[in-house]
Design a protein around this motif. Sequence first.
Motif, PDB file in Angstrom:
ATOM      1  N   THR A 145       0.833  -1.199   0.000  1.00  0.00           N
ATOM      2  CA  THR A 145       0.000   0.000   0.000  1.00  0.00           C
ATOM      3  C   THR A 145       0.871   1.252   0.000  1.00  0.00           C
ATOM      4  O   THR A 145       0.586   2.212  -0.729  1.00  0.00           O
ATOM      5  CB  THR A 145      -0.939   0.013   1.214  1.00  0.00           C
ATOM      6  OG1 THR A 145      -1.665  -1.216   1.271  1.00  0.00           O
ATOM      7  CG2 THR A 145      -1.917   1.174   1.122  1.00  0.00           C
ATOM      8  N   ALA A 146       1.922   1.255   0.809  1.00  0.00           N
ATOM      9  CA  ALA A 146       2.832   2.403   0.835  1.00  0.00           C
ATOM     10  C   ALA A 146       3.492   2.590  -0.528  1.00  0.00           C
ATOM     11  O   ALA A 146       3.685   3.724  -0.984  1.00  0.00           O
ATOM     12  CB  ALA A 146       3.890   2.220   1.919  1.00  0.00           C
ATOM     13  N   PHE A 147       3.842   1.488  -1.188  1.00  0.00           N
ATOM     14  CA  PHE A 147       4.447   1.590  -2.517  1.00  0.00           C
ATOM     15  C   PHE A 147       3.467   2.222  -3.506  1.00  0.00           C
ATOM     16  O   PHE A 147       3.840   3.095  -4.306  1.00  0.00           O
ATOM     17  CB  PHE A 147       4.877   0.211  -3.018  1.00  0.00           C
ATOM     18  CG  PHE A 147       5.462   0.239  -4.404  1.00  0.00           C
ATOM     19  CD1 PHE A 147       6.782   0.594  -4.594  1.00  0.00           C
ATOM     20  CD2 PHE A 147       4.680  -0.072  -5.497  1.00  0.00           C
ATOM     21  CE1 PHE A 147       7.321   0.644  -5.875  1.00  0.00           C
ATOM     22  CE2 PHE A 147       5.208  -0.032  -6.778  1.00  0.00           C
ATOM     23  CZ  PHE A 147       6.534   0.329  -6.967  1.00  0.00           C
ATOM     24  N   ALA A 148       2.201   1.781  -3.470  1.00  0.00           N
ATOM     25  CA  ALA A 148       1.192   2.349  -4.368  1.00  0.00           C
ATOM     26  C   ALA A 148       1.013   3.840  -4.105  1.00  0.00           C
ATOM     27  O   ALA A 148       0.931   4.647  -5.042  1.00  0.00           O
ATOM     28  CB  ALA A 148      -0.136   1.611  -4.203  1.00  0.00           C
ATOM     29  N   LEU A 149       0.965   4.224  -2.829  1.00  0.00           N
ATOM     30  CA  LEU A 149       0.839   5.643  -2.490  1.00  0.00           C
ATOM     31  C   LEU A 149       2.069   6.420  -2.936  1.00  0.00           C
ATOM     32  O   LEU A 149       1.963   7.564  -3.403  1.00  0.00           O
ATOM     33  CB  LEU A 149       0.618   5.805  -0.982  1.00  0.00           C
ATOM     34  CG  LEU A 149      -0.775   5.410  -0.486  1.00  0.00           C
ATOM     35  CD1 LEU A 149      -0.825   5.430   1.038  1.00  0.00           C
ATOM     36  CD2 LEU A 149      -1.841   6.334  -1.068  1.00  0.00           C
ATOM     37  N   HIS A 150       3.242   5.812  -2.792  1.00  0.00           N
ATOM     38  CA  HIS A 150       4.474   6.473  -3.242  1.00  0.00           C
ATOM     39  C   HIS A 150       4.416   6.730  -4.746  1.00  0.00           C
ATOM     40  O   HIS A 150       4.844   7.794  -5.222  1.00  0.00           O
ATOM     41  CB  HIS A 150       5.676   5.599  -2.889  1.00  0.00           C
ATOM     42  CG  HIS A 150       6.985   6.182  -3.310  1.00  0.00           C
ATOM     43  ND1 HIS A 150       7.450   7.395  -2.844  1.00  0.00           N
ATOM     44  CD2 HIS A 150       7.938   5.728  -4.178  1.00  0.00           C
ATOM     45  CE1 HIS A 150       8.627   7.658  -3.386  1.00  0.00           C
ATOM     46  NE2 HIS A 150       8.941   6.665  -4.205  1.00  0.00           N
ATOM     47  N   ALA A 200       2.656  13.584  -7.978  1.00  0.00           N
ATOM     48  CA  ALA A 200       1.934  14.760  -7.464  1.00  0.00           C
ATOM     49  C   ALA A 200       0.429  14.536  -7.398  1.00  0.00           C
ATOM     50  O   ALA A 200      -0.362  15.440  -7.652  1.00  0.00           O
ATOM     51  CB  ALA A 200       2.255  15.996  -8.298  1.00  0.00           C
ATOM     52  N   ILE A 201       0.030  13.312  -7.046  1.00  0.00           N
ATOM     53  CA  ILE A 201      -1.380  12.955  -6.936  1.00  0.00           C
ATOM     54  C   ILE A 201      -1.674  12.492  -5.515  1.00  0.00           C
ATOM     55  O   ILE A 201      -0.967  11.651  -4.972  1.00  0.00           O
ATOM     56  CB  ILE A 201      -1.747  11.819  -7.913  1.00  0.00           C
ATOM     57  CG1 ILE A 201      -1.499  12.252  -9.364  1.00  0.00           C
ATOM     58  CG2 ILE A 201      -3.191  11.384  -7.731  1.00  0.00           C
ATOM     59  CD1 ILE A 201      -1.545  11.098 -10.338  1.00  0.00           C
ATOM     60  N   ALA A 202      -2.716  13.046  -4.913  1.00  0.00           N
ATOM     61  CA  ALA A 202      -3.223  12.525  -3.644  1.00  0.00           C
ATOM     62  C   ALA A 202      -4.392  11.594  -3.949  1.00  0.00           C
ATOM     63  O   ALA A 202      -5.220  11.894  -4.807  1.00  0.00           O
ATOM     64  CB  ALA A 202      -3.680  13.663  -2.737  1.00  0.00           C
ATOM     65  N   HIS A 203      -4.450  10.469  -3.252  1.00  0.00           N
ATOM     66  CA  HIS A 203      -5.526   9.514  -3.502  1.00  0.00           C
ATOM     67  C   HIS A 203      -6.852  10.028  -2.975  1.00  0.00           C
ATOM     68  O   HIS A 203      -7.861  10.046  -3.675  1.00  0.00           O
ATOM     69  CB  HIS A 203      -5.195   8.161  -2.859  1.00  0.00           C
ATOM     70  CG  HIS A 203      -6.218   7.107  -3.135  1.00  0.00           C
ATOM     71  ND1 HIS A 203      -7.384   6.995  -2.406  1.00  0.00           N
ATOM     72  CD2 HIS A 203      -6.260   6.122  -4.064  1.00  0.00           C
ATOM     73  CE1 HIS A 203      -8.094   5.983  -2.878  1.00  0.00           C
ATOM     74  NE2 HIS A 203      -7.437   5.442  -3.876  1.00  0.00           N
ATOM     75  N   GLY A 204      -6.875  10.424  -1.717  1.00  0.00           N
ATOM     76  CA  GLY A 204      -8.062  11.057  -1.154  1.00  0.00           C
ATOM     77  C   GLY A 204      -9.047  10.144  -0.466  1.00  0.00           C
ATOM     78  O   GLY A 204      -9.958  10.626   0.206  1.00  0.00           O
ATOM     79  N   PRO A 239      -9.116   6.364  -6.974  1.00  0.00           N
ATOM     80  CA  PRO A 239      -8.394   7.576  -6.562  1.00  0.00           C
ATOM     81  C   PRO A 239      -9.262   8.817  -6.527  1.00  0.00           C
ATOM     82  O   PRO A 239     -10.271   8.913  -7.218  1.00  0.00           O
ATOM     83  CB  PRO A 239      -7.316   7.712  -7.642  1.00  0.00           C
ATOM     84  CG  PRO A 239      -7.914   7.061  -8.842  1.00  0.00           C
ATOM     85  CD  PRO A 239      -8.718   5.915  -8.315  1.00  0.00           C
ATOM     86  N   LEU A 240      -8.842   9.757  -5.683  1.00  0.00           N
ATOM     87  CA  LEU A 240      -9.462  11.072  -5.573  1.00  0.00           C
ATOM     88  C   LEU A 240     -10.897  11.061  -5.088  1.00  0.00           C
ATOM     89  O   LEU A 240     -11.728  11.849  -5.508  1.00  0.00           O
ATOM     90  CB  LEU A 240      -9.349  11.837  -6.890  1.00  0.00           C
ATOM     91  CG  LEU A 240      -7.925  12.299  -7.202  1.00  0.00           C
ATOM     92  CD1 LEU A 240      -7.893  13.001  -8.548  1.00  0.00           C
ATOM     93  CD2 LEU A 240      -7.377  13.207  -6.137  1.00  0.00           C
ATOM     94  N   GLY A 241     -11.170  10.149  -4.170  1.00  0.00           N
ATOM     95  CA  GLY A 241     -12.386  10.267  -3.387  1.00  0.00           C
ATOM     96  C   GLY A 241     -13.688   9.915  -4.060  1.00  0.00           C
ATOM     97  O   GLY A 241     -14.740  10.133  -3.484  1.00  0.00           O
ATOM     98  N   ALA A 285     -10.787  20.611   4.612  1.00  0.00           N
ATOM     99  CA  ALA A 285      -9.586  20.925   3.831  1.00  0.00           C
ATOM    100  C   ALA A 285      -9.524  20.055   2.576  1.00  0.00           C
ATOM    101  O   ALA A 285     -10.176  19.008   2.488  1.00  0.00           O
ATOM    102  CB  ALA A 285      -8.331  20.709   4.682  1.00  0.00           C
ATOM    103  N   LYS A 286      -8.719  20.490   1.608  1.00  0.00           N
ATOM    104  CA  LYS A 286      -8.539  19.703   0.394  1.00  0.00           C
ATOM    105  C   LYS A 286      -7.779  18.422   0.708  1.00  0.00           C
ATOM    106  O   LYS A 286      -6.998  18.358   1.657  1.00  0.00           O
ATOM    107  CB  LYS A 286      -7.755  20.511  -0.646  1.00  0.00           C
ATOM    108  CG  LYS A 286      -8.533  21.675  -1.239  1.00  0.00           C
ATOM    109  CD  LYS A 286      -7.709  22.344  -2.318  1.00  0.00           C
ATOM    110  CE  LYS A 286      -8.494  23.462  -2.989  1.00  0.00           C
ATOM    111  NZ  LYS A 286      -7.703  24.101  -4.088  1.00  0.00           N
ATOM    112  N   ILE A 287      -8.001  17.398  -0.118  1.00  0.00           N
ATOM    113  CA  ILE A 287      -7.249  16.159   0.050  1.00  0.00           C
ATOM    114  C   ILE A 287      -5.780  16.428  -0.260  1.00  0.00           C
ATOM    115  O   ILE A 287      -5.450  17.221  -1.130  1.00  0.00           O
ATOM    116  CB  ILE A 287      -7.804  15.032  -0.836  1.00  0.00           C
ATOM    117  CG1 ILE A 287      -7.745  15.401  -2.317  1.00  0.00           C
ATOM    118  CG2 ILE A 287      -9.210  14.667  -0.426  1.00  0.00           C
ATOM    119  CD1 ILE A 287      -8.146  14.285  -3.240  1.00  0.00           C
ATOM    120  N   THR A 288      -4.897  15.768   0.480  1.00  0.00           N
ATOM    121  CA  THR A 288      -3.460  15.972   0.355  1.00  0.00           C
ATOM    122  C   THR A 288      -2.739  14.640   0.537  1.00  0.00           C
ATOM    123  O   THR A 288      -3.322  13.658   1.013  1.00  0.00           O
ATOM    124  CB  THR A 288      -2.935  16.943   1.430  1.00  0.00           C
ATOM    125  OG1 THR A 288      -3.200  16.366   2.728  1.00  0.00           O
ATOM    126  CG2 THR A 288      -3.594  18.304   1.329  1.00  0.00           C
TER     127      THR A 288
END
Length: 272
Positions: free
Chosen positions: A104-109, A115-119, A139-141, A169-172
Amino acid sequence: MEIAILNALGAGGHGDVFIGQRRDTGDKVVVKFLRESHLADARKRFAREVRILGKKLRGIVPLLAFDLNGERPYYVMPFLENGAVTRLAGSLTSEQLHTVAKETAFALHQLHTSAIAHGDVKPDNLLITSDGHLVLADPLGNGWGCTVIFSEEHGGTPGYWAPEIKNGAKITQEGDMYSFGVTLHHLATGLVPTDDRPLDPTSFSNIPARIREVIGACCVADPAARPSARDVLRIVNGENWADIQRVRLNWTIGIGLAGVGLLAYAILDDAA
């Protein structure tokens, strides 16, 4: 790609999900339709999700086909019959938890370095492939299940979202890391998180040390104090979070001093 829709799989904030079958190969697929296709903002979010999946990042669910211009936009993904990792919450071995954390950390990395947040990181969005690996979906909520969408670049799932995201707040990327920590806690303990029930420290005792360290580091209130996905990979592979923080602090101080030095040089140069 011609697809015959077989049956409904689920519904979320803005999407309806179905199991389908390819007419050319007979393979089962998952088709996600945009429900609120009459809303320009919803179409924009859906198109952004398709663009992200279309990057073919490792660890992210692959995109097979899509149509964004039709009356009801949709995209197609492989059908992963093993489903989400959620059903295994509370029963994963130490080795399996470490694998979940790494993959999961690898996918998030992969997302974060683009420059993409999953959300919307949560167990329901971690799908198990036929060979036992994990891919991150949705991705992105634009979530399945109980995802809440506010507006463009806002969203998340109650219980999993970071405090600042909950407050609008915005997703980050930092928000992703908080959700990642809560996800690991859920999978390690079987305790489903809710907004009115903070993580219980007494539940940490049976969690493997490295996983416990990751959860504690990720689930802090200050977004700037959370580890990155790359930091998590280092922790799971044996480094201490305290050591990583120390190096990160020294690097930040070094950059700051270098900036001060350049500013002073510029002032003296102007004075000359």
